[in-house]
Structure formats: structure tokens, C-alpha cells
Design an enzyme around this catalytic site. Structure first.
Site, PDB file in Angstrom:
ATOM      1  N   SER A 266      42.069  37.345  45.545  1.00 23.25           N
ATOM      2  CA  SER A 266      41.669  36.855  46.872  1.00 23.25           C
ATOM      3  C   SER A 266      42.653  35.825  47.401  1.00 23.25           C
ATOM      4  O   SER A 266      43.071  35.901  48.557  1.00 23.25           O
ATOM      5  CB  SER A 266      40.272  36.220  46.817  1.00 23.25           C
ATOM      6  OG  SER A 266      39.318  37.201  46.545  1.00 23.25           O
TER       7      SER A 266
ATOM      8  N   ARG B 189      34.100  39.492  40.017  1.00 23.28           N
ATOM      9  CA  ARG B 189      33.831  38.976  41.363  1.00 23.28           C
ATOM     10  C   ARG B 189      32.411  38.437  41.426  1.00 23.28           C
ATOM     11  O   ARG B 189      31.534  38.990  42.097  1.00 23.28           O
ATOM     12  CB  ARG B 189      34.146  40.044  42.369  1.00 23.28           C
ATOM     13  CG  ARG B 189      35.675  40.132  42.414  1.00 23.28           C
ATOM     14  CD  ARG B 189      36.224  40.849  43.539  1.00 23.28           C
ATOM     15  NE  ARG B 189      37.491  40.225  43.902  1.00 23.28           N
ATOM     16  CZ  ARG B 189      38.349  40.779  44.719  1.00 23.28           C
ATOM     17  NH1 ARG B 189      38.084  41.913  45.277  1.00 23.28           N
ATOM     18  NH2 ARG B 189      39.473  40.160  44.991  1.00 23.28           N
TER      19      ARG B 189
ATOM     20  N   TYR C  77      34.221  47.078  45.166  1.00 26.24           N
ATOM     21  CA  TYR C  77      35.490  47.743  45.453  1.00 26.24           C
ATOM     22  C   TYR C  77      35.242  49.124  46.042  1.00 26.24           C
ATOM     23  O   TYR C  77      34.127  49.657  45.989  1.00 26.24           O
ATOM     24  CB  TYR C  77      36.296  47.906  44.163  1.00 26.24           C
ATOM     25  CG  TYR C  77      36.871  46.616  43.645  1.00 26.24           C
ATOM     26  CD1 TYR C  77      37.932  45.999  44.283  1.00 26.24           C
ATOM     27  CD2 TYR C  77      36.348  46.011  42.512  1.00 26.24           C
ATOM     28  CE1 TYR C  77      38.475  44.819  43.807  1.00 26.24           C
ATOM     29  CE2 TYR C  77      36.879  44.835  42.021  1.00 26.24           C
ATOM     30  CZ  TYR C  77      37.948  44.243  42.674  1.00 26.24           C
ATOM     31  OH  TYR C  77      38.473  43.075  42.199  1.00 26.24           O
TER      32      TYR C  77
ATOM     33  N   GLN D 218      34.739  32.686  41.842  1.00 25.09           N
ATOM     34  CA  GLN D 218      35.481  32.800  43.108  1.00 25.09           C
ATOM     35  C   GLN D 218      36.675  31.861  43.153  1.00 25.09           C
ATOM     36  O   GLN D 218      37.738  32.208  43.651  1.00 25.09           O
ATOM     37  CB  GLN D 218      34.552  32.491  44.276  1.00 25.09           C
ATOM     38  CG  GLN D 218      33.824  33.723  44.766  1.00 25.09           C
ATOM     39  CD  GLN D 218      33.018  33.479  46.018  1.00 25.09           C
ATOM     40  OE1 GLN D 218      33.154  32.458  46.672  1.00 25.09           O
ATOM     41  NE2 GLN D 218      32.162  34.422  46.342  1.00 25.09           N
TER      42      GLN D 218
ATOM     43  N   ASP E 159      39.753  33.373  41.607  1.00 30.45           N
ATOM     44  CA  ASP E 159      40.058  34.737  42.022  1.00 30.45           C
ATOM     45  C   ASP E 159      41.465  34.832  42.631  1.00 30.45           C
ATOM     46  O   ASP E 159      41.663  34.573  43.813  1.00 30.45           O
ATOM     47  CB  ASP E 159      38.980  35.184  43.026  1.00 30.45           C
ATOM     48  CG  ASP E 159      39.072  36.646  43.376  1.00 30.45           C
ATOM     49  OD1 ASP E 159      40.158  37.225  43.216  1.00 30.45           O
ATOM     50  OD2 ASP E 159      38.062  37.206  43.817  1.00 30.45           O
TER      51      ASP E 159
END
Ligand code: NAD
Length: 376
Positions: A130, A119, A227, A124, A127
């Protein structure tokens, strides 16, 4: 360089790993792209659409491919059709599936797990957790509203007033944030909880109220990776008491709480379900990892004393066209890391943290530090 977009062996997986848009981009990267027949159908993409973008349609798409793109980890049958040394990129679901990882290693493929993407800002765009969780969070609220026998927004009519639904979102990661935003857009009164303190402000910025036991443990509950940590038994008990009191006043509960590599934490007990009003709806987005809700059944909507517990699987896949579009873009961004734009050849830099974090198998062995068999 040959890239294959394969159909999914699992009939319950409607998503696809490439779209006409990403096919065009792969072609521009210098690749030949082959797509298995019907691969995109459940996402609304016809073979002819892929062909128009420059791909060929072939049952043997994977046979001589240098890169195989999939949504789910290939099974042993599929692996027999891949070239040794091929790069296989998918959502590999590695935790607790040692035998499947060993099979990838035996097949001699270099397997990358998209869900292990670090992350970091640069990653991004790749990802998948996500991109898929965002859609799942949205869909969870839509599913809840479809099961709920009442309206979400407050409605003042000549015939009387319909009160706004009260929605409680448990776990405010990517899915939870989108669930809050969607429930708010539909006019619900929204509260939310999480064990990570950083979330409090995000919840407020979306116009919802944050509910949590804010003790010393809570202040330390986030890992460097962003997390959640698994919380102590004492914290869980305090959280459960707070949640129990809150849940009985809710019409809608959406649970999204996950801890990487661990079973989902149990947040809603059978007693809490029993305390809710008939007609209330709970959607458990963590069902595939054991569920946050006692009594949830994978793939089913069960009713307990008039309270519906929704356990749909692959919720992002319930919006297959959207989730495929975003997943395919995640994969394409990853390909840009693997391919040299000038030479248009594969150029894997094994020092790159993106490769190190995602590579599961290489040269016949499971190489990822979290999954490699431990030597004595
Ligand atoms: P996730 O899917 O792993 O978990 C969902 C949520 O459940 C998390 O917010 C977690 O804290 C929460 N949770 C776990 N145990 C709980 C419990 N007992 N009670 C209540 N809630 C509990 O999380 P995610 O959606 O992957 O997001 C994790 C974090 O990573 C978020 O802060 C997110 O914004 C961040 N993120 C960063 C990047 C990036 O920098 N590239 C990309 C995506 C997400």
C-alpha cells in the site's frame, strides 16, 4: 541487539530501508543500529544524518547484525556476509524465484517478505504494497502529464479554450485510487474500471465514473483477502470489448491491474493502442509483472503511431525520499512485532499471523506454505 540498514546492491534501487527517524525509534527500542556507507544517498539522506540519529556507519554493518533491513531481497554474495540465524526483512519478490528462496534457506537466515503482510487492520501500518503503490499511483499520473503534450485541466482563455484531458484508470486498488485522485486534482475528466465490485463506490466517491461489465461473475470477483481473482476467458472478452470502445476516446490511460502470484492481466491490446489519438499517453504500472499493455517495454517510453507507452520500472522509487520514508516506517512497525519492548530482546511469537504470513525461510528451510518445495 544489532540492526543493520544495508545499501542496495541493485544500482537501480534508490530506496533505503531506514531513515534517521526510524533509527531513533530503533535506538529507543534498545537496538544498536549500523548503516552501510551511502545507503541513504539516493533518498537524500547523508551518512551524517544517520550518525546524528545515533547510528554508526560501517561497511560491515550486516556482519554481526541480528536483524538486517533491506529494500530488495539480498543476493547470494550479500548473504555470505550475514550471520546464521539473522532475521532478514525486505521486499523478497518470492513468486517464481525458487532458487533465490533456496539460497536464503541455505544461508540459514530467517527471511521475512514484507509484501506478504496480511491485509488485517493491525498490519496496515506495515503494508508496504500500500505505501509504495500509493506513491506509484501518484507518480504515474505525474509521469503521464510530463509525456502529454497538452494540459490536463480545461482552460478558458481569451485565446480560446483548452479542453480537459480524459483519463482512464484501469485497476482501482491502492495505486489506482491515488491515480484517480491525482488526475482529478490536475483537472482531468476521470473514468475507471476494475473487476472487483466493491470498487464502484470508491470510484464515485472520488468524483470519477465507473466503467465495467457488471455481470454475475463480476459480483463474485473478489477474494476473502480483498484481491482480484483471475477472470474467465468469457469475462475478459466482454471486458475487452467495453474497454476497446472506451479507450479510443481517452487521452491518458493508467493501468495498475495485478493478480497476486500471477502474471498481470493483458488489458490493452495493440489494436486498442492503434485506435487511440496521436499524443495520447499510456502508463503501465504493471510492467514489472509482464504488463497490462501490449507493446510496453520495461524501463522505456515507446511510441507507437504517436501514442506513448510508458514502462518505467520501480515507479515508487522515482519518489525515493518519500517511498523510503514510508517503507522505513513500515519496517519499524514490523520490528515492534518482533521485539519485546520491556526486555528489549527479540521475542518471536510464531503463532502470530503476521509472522506466519510473512516468514519465507527458517532453520535452513523454505517454510512458507506457498513456496515450500512440495514433498511427494
Ligand atoms: P493489486 O495491486 O493486487 O491490484 C490492483 C487492482 O487491479 C485491484 O483493484 C484489482 O482488483 C485490479 N484488477 C485485477 N485484474 C483486473 C482486470 N482484469 N481488470 C481490471 N482490474 C483488475 O491491488 P491492491 O492495490 O493491493 O488492493 C487490493 C485490495 O486490497 C483493495 O481493495 C485495497 O483497498 C485492499 N487493501 C486492504 C488493506 C488492508 O485491509 N490492510 C490494505 C491495502 C489494500
Amino acid at each position: 541487539m544489532k540492526i543493520a540498514i544495508c545499501a542496495e546492491a541493485d544500482a537501480a534501487e534508490p530506496r533505503v530501508a531506514g531513515t534517521p527517524e526510524t533509527v531513533k525509534k530503533m535506538k529507543a527500542l534498545g537496538a544498536d543500529v549500523a548503516v552501510e556507507p551511502g545507503a541513504g544517498l539516493k533518498s537524500g539522506i547523508l551518512d551524517a544524518d544517520y550518525e546524528a540519529a545515533g547510528a554508526t556507519i560501517s561497511r560491515d554493518a550486516a556482519r554481526d547484525a541480528d536483524i538486517v533491513l533491506k529494500v530488495r531481497r539480498p543476493n547470494e554474495m550479500e548473504l555470505t556476509g550475514y550471520k546464521k540465524g539473522a532475521l532478514v526483512v525486505a521486499i523478497m519478490d518470492p513468486y517464481g524465484h525458487e532458487a533465490a528462496l533456496a539460497a536464503l534457506a541455505r544461508a540459514g537466515v530467517t527471511a521475512f517478505a514484507m509484501e506478504l503482510m496480511p491485509r488485517i487492520t493491525r498490519a496496515q501500518v506495515m503494508d508496504v504494497l500500500s505505501s509504495q503503490a500509493n506513491l506509484a499511483g501518484y507518480r504515474a499520473v505525474i509521469d503521464a502529464s510530463a509525456e502529454y503534450g497538452r494540459a490536463f485541466p480545461m482552460m478558458m482563455t481569451p485565446a480560446g479554450t483548452v479542453p480537459a484531458a480524459k483519463a482512464f484508470i484501469m485497476g482501482v486498488g491502492v495505486a489506482g485510487l491515488q491515480a484517480i485522485a491525482t488526475a482529478r486534482r490536475l483537472g482531468a475528466i476521470v473514468t475507471a474500471t476494475d473487476v472487483r465490485p466493491a470498487v464502484k463506490e470508491q470510484v464515485a466517491s472520488l468524483g470519477a465514473k465507473f466503467i465495467a461489465v457488471e455481470d454475475e461473475e463480476f459480483k463474485q470477483a473478489e477474494t476473502a483477502g480483498g484481491y482480484a481473482k483471475e477472470m474467465s476467458k468469457e469475462y475478459q472478452a466482454k471486458q475487452a470489448a467495453l474497454v476497446a470502445d472506451h479507450v479510443k476516446k481517452q487521452d491518458i490511460v493508467i493501468t495498475t491491474a495485478l493478480i497476486p502470484g500471477r502474471p498481470a492481466p493483458r488489458l490493452i491490446t495493440a489494436e486498442m493502442v492503434a485506435s487511440m489519438k496521436p499524443g495520447s499517453v499510456i502508463v503501465d504500472l504493471a510492467v514489472e509483472r509482464g504488463g497490462n499493455v501490449e507493446g510496453v517495454k520495461p524501463g522505456e517510453v515507446v511510441e507507437v503511431n504517436g501514442v506513448k507507452i510508458v514502462g518505467h520500472l520501480n515507479v515508487a522509487g522515482r519518489l525515493a525520499a518519500s517511498s523510503s520514508a514510508l517503507y522505513a516506517k513500515n519496517l519499524y512497525a514490523f520490528l515492534e512485532v518482533l521485539i519485546d519492548k520491556k526486555t528489549k530482546e527479540l521475542a518471536l511469537n510464531w503463532e502470530d499471523e503476521i509472522l506466519k504470513a510473512t516468514c519465507l525461510t527458517r532453520d535452513g528451510a523454505v517454510v512458507h506454505p506457498n513456496f515450500a518445495p512440495k514433498t511427494a
